[in-house]
Design a protein around this motif. Structure first.
Motif, PDB file in Angstrom:
ATOM      1  N   ALA A  68       0.834  -1.197   0.000  1.00  0.00           N
ATOM      2  CA  ALA A  68       0.000   0.000   0.000  1.00  0.00           C
ATOM      3  C   ALA A  68       0.870   1.249   0.000  1.00  0.00           C
ATOM      4  O   ALA A  68       1.937   1.263   0.608  1.00  0.00           O
ATOM      5  CB  ALA A  68      -0.907   0.012   1.223  1.00  0.00           C
ATOM      6  N   ALA A  69       0.372   2.280  -0.648  1.00  0.00           N
ATOM      7  CA  ALA A  69       0.988   3.601  -0.568  1.00  0.00           C
ATOM      8  C   ALA A  69       0.457   4.247   0.703  1.00  0.00           C
ATOM      9  O   ALA A  69      -0.744   4.396   0.864  1.00  0.00           O
ATOM     10  CB  ALA A  69       0.614   4.434  -1.790  1.00  0.00           C
ATOM     11  N   VAL A  70       1.345   4.571   1.617  1.00  0.00           N
ATOM     12  CA  VAL A  70       0.922   5.137   2.901  1.00  0.00           C
ATOM     13  C   VAL A  70       1.646   6.451   3.175  1.00  0.00           C
ATOM     14  O   VAL A  70       2.716   6.709   2.610  1.00  0.00           O
ATOM     15  CB  VAL A  70       1.162   4.147   4.065  1.00  0.00           C
ATOM     16  CG1 VAL A  70       0.329   2.892   3.885  1.00  0.00           C
ATOM     17  CG2 VAL A  70       2.632   3.798   4.217  1.00  0.00           C
ATOM     18  N   PHE A  71       1.061   7.257   4.022  1.00  0.00           N
ATOM     19  CA  PHE A  71       1.678   8.514   4.434  1.00  0.00           C
ATOM     20  C   PHE A  71       2.757   8.221   5.471  1.00  0.00           C
ATOM     21  O   PHE A  71       2.543   7.433   6.396  1.00  0.00           O
ATOM     22  CB  PHE A  71       0.634   9.442   5.042  1.00  0.00           C
ATOM     23  CG  PHE A  71      -0.126  10.253   4.029  1.00  0.00           C
ATOM     24  CD1 PHE A  71      -0.398  11.586   4.283  1.00  0.00           C
ATOM     25  CD2 PHE A  71      -0.565   9.697   2.838  1.00  0.00           C
ATOM     26  CE1 PHE A  71      -1.096  12.344   3.359  1.00  0.00           C
ATOM     27  CE2 PHE A  71      -1.266  10.446   1.914  1.00  0.00           C
ATOM     28  CZ  PHE A  71      -1.527  11.787   2.170  1.00  0.00           C
ATOM     29  N   ALA A  72       3.879   8.866   5.341  1.00  0.00           N
ATOM     30  CA  ALA A  72       5.000   8.638   6.249  1.00  0.00           C
ATOM     31  C   ALA A  72       4.790   9.312   7.600  1.00  0.00           C
ATOM     32  O   ALA A  72       5.481   8.992   8.562  1.00  0.00           O
ATOM     33  CB  ALA A  72       6.290   9.149   5.618  1.00  0.00           C
ATOM     34  N   SER A  73       3.853  10.207   7.683  1.00  0.00           N
ATOM     35  CA  SER A  73       3.668  11.005   8.902  1.00  0.00           C
ATOM     36  C   SER A  73       2.875  10.265   9.977  1.00  0.00           C
ATOM     37  O   SER A  73       1.886  10.767  10.482  1.00  0.00           O
ATOM     38  CB  SER A  73       2.963  12.311   8.561  1.00  0.00           C
ATOM     39  OG  SER A  73       1.705  12.030   7.952  1.00  0.00           O
TER      40      SER A  73
ATOM     41  N   ARG B  63      -3.087   8.845  11.154  1.00  0.00           N
ATOM     42  CA  ARG B  63      -4.230   8.108  11.735  1.00  0.00           C
ATOM     43  C   ARG B  63      -5.420   9.051  11.891  1.00  0.00           C
ATOM     44  O   ARG B  63      -6.549   8.689  11.592  1.00  0.00           O
ATOM     45  CB  ARG B  63      -3.879   7.532  13.108  1.00  0.00           C
ATOM     46  CG  ARG B  63      -2.887   6.416  13.092  1.00  0.00           C
ATOM     47  CD  ARG B  63      -2.574   5.923  14.510  1.00  0.00           C
ATOM     48  NE  ARG B  63      -3.677   5.089  14.999  1.00  0.00           N
ATOM     49  CZ  ARG B  63      -4.515   5.423  15.971  1.00  0.00           C
ATOM     50  NH1 ARG B  63      -4.400   6.578  16.598  1.00  0.00           N
ATOM     51  NH2 ARG B  63      -5.470   4.598  16.337  1.00  0.00           N
ATOM     52  N   GLU B  64      -5.155  10.261  12.383  1.00  0.00           N
ATOM     53  CA  GLU B  64      -6.225  11.235  12.628  1.00  0.00           C
ATOM     54  C   GLU B  64      -6.633  11.941  11.339  1.00  0.00           C
ATOM     55  O   GLU B  64      -7.808  12.088  11.067  1.00  0.00           O
ATOM     56  CB  GLU B  64      -5.791  12.262  13.664  1.00  0.00           C
ATOM     57  CG  GLU B  64      -5.415  11.669  15.007  1.00  0.00           C
ATOM     58  CD  GLU B  64      -6.528  10.858  15.648  1.00  0.00           C
ATOM     59  OE1 GLU B  64      -7.693  11.283  15.582  1.00  0.00           O
ATOM     60  OE2 GLU B  64      -6.218   9.791  16.203  1.00  0.00           O
ATOM     61  N   SER B  65      -5.655  12.386  10.579  1.00  0.00           N
ATOM     62  CA  SER B  65      -5.965  13.223   9.427  1.00  0.00           C
ATOM     63  C   SER B  65      -6.639  12.469   8.291  1.00  0.00           C
ATOM     64  O   SER B  65      -7.674  12.905   7.786  1.00  0.00           O
ATOM     65  CB  SER B  65      -4.705  13.917   8.924  1.00  0.00           C
ATOM     66  OG  SER B  65      -3.751  12.964   8.495  1.00  0.00           O
ATOM     67  N   ILE B  66      -6.076  11.349   7.887  1.00  0.00           N
ATOM     68  CA  ILE B  66      -6.618  10.638   6.721  1.00  0.00           C
ATOM     69  C   ILE B  66      -7.098   9.225   7.042  1.00  0.00           C
ATOM     70  O   ILE B  66      -7.452   8.458   6.154  1.00  0.00           O
ATOM     71  CB  ILE B  66      -5.598  10.599   5.562  1.00  0.00           C
ATOM     72  CG1 ILE B  66      -4.299   9.930   6.010  1.00  0.00           C
ATOM     73  CG2 ILE B  66      -5.373  11.998   5.011  1.00  0.00           C
ATOM     74  CD1 ILE B  66      -3.335   9.628   4.888  1.00  0.00           C
ATOM     75  N   GLY B  67      -7.099   8.882   8.323  1.00  0.00           N
ATOM     76  CA  GLY B  67      -7.634   7.578   8.751  1.00  0.00           C
ATOM     77  C   GLY B  67      -6.749   6.395   8.434  1.00  0.00           C
ATOM     78  O   GLY B  67      -7.211   5.261   8.464  1.00  0.00           O
ATOM     79  N   GLN B  68      -5.499   6.639   8.135  1.00  0.00           N
ATOM     80  CA  GLN B  68      -4.597   5.552   7.755  1.00  0.00           C
ATOM     81  C   GLN B  68      -3.804   5.065   8.960  1.00  0.00           C
ATOM     82  O   GLN B  68      -2.914   5.744   9.450  1.00  0.00           O
ATOM     83  CB  GLN B  68      -3.625   6.086   6.685  1.00  0.00           C
ATOM     84  CG  GLN B  68      -3.341   5.136   5.588  1.00  0.00           C
ATOM     85  CD  GLN B  68      -2.402   5.756   4.562  1.00  0.00           C
ATOM     86  OE1 GLN B  68      -1.424   6.388   4.887  1.00  0.00           O
ATOM     87  NE2 GLN B  68      -2.721   5.551   3.305  1.00  0.00           N
TER      88      GLN B  68
END
Length: 166
Positions: A148-153, A158-163
């Motif tokens: 999966a392409a995931v955000f490094a932050s 978790r809060e901002s984009i639910g990832q």
């Protein structure tokens, strides 16, 4: 494969940025698009909508069944921002699944007492799709790779984009 190259299918999930207008209109009429906190439409599939879950699951598994691929890759397996999804479908499904009543939608889940519970529920919508695809794909092809392409932050994503990629 002769030269050690693998084929991994890259699937754009939920984001409708390049979808045909007829398809978007069909989804719009069925109430399957995301909505921001001001009630404006967002051109992304709502992850909690059962038909959207089925569409994403079926389309990824179709590739695994029909083609000799080594892996499948989730892209856009997230919300576009913390400003979605607050559609009426999310409200209904959240209330039913968590056994709560949201009096002041969406403020109570954005900054009120239900913020943490809603954040967890929102993340669950993404995680359950990844889990279902992963489990079913491995029944079809036990050695398939899932990425999966995931955000490094992490953990702010978790809060901002639910990832919640961990």
């Amino acid at each position: 494969r002769k030269y050690g190259i693998q084929c991994h299918i890259w699937k754009v999930n939920f984001n409708l940025g390049r979808a045909p207008e007829e398809f978007i209109e069909k989804l719009r009429k069925e109430g399957r698009l995301q909505v921001d906190k001001e009630g404006r439409e967002v051109l992304w599939l709502c992850p909690s909508h059962p038909e959207n879950f089925k569409l994403e699951l079926d389309s990824m598994l179709e590739v695994v069944r029909k083609y000799d691929v080594d892996g499948i890759h989730f892209d856009y397996i997230r919300y576009p921002s913390e400003n979605s999804c607050y559609c009426e479908g999310c409200r209904k499904r959240f209330e039913e699944e968590k056994g709560v009543k949201v009096e002041n939608w969406p403020q109570d889940v954005i900054s009120g007492l239900l913020k943490e519970l809603y954040g967890d529920w929102r993340r669950e919508q993404l995680t359950k799709l990844v889990k279902a695809v992963s489990e079913e794909a491995r029944k079809i092809k036990p050695n398939i790779k899932i990425s999966a392409a995931v955000f490094a932050s992490y953990p702010s994503c978790r809060e901002s984009i639910g990832q919640d990629w961990t």
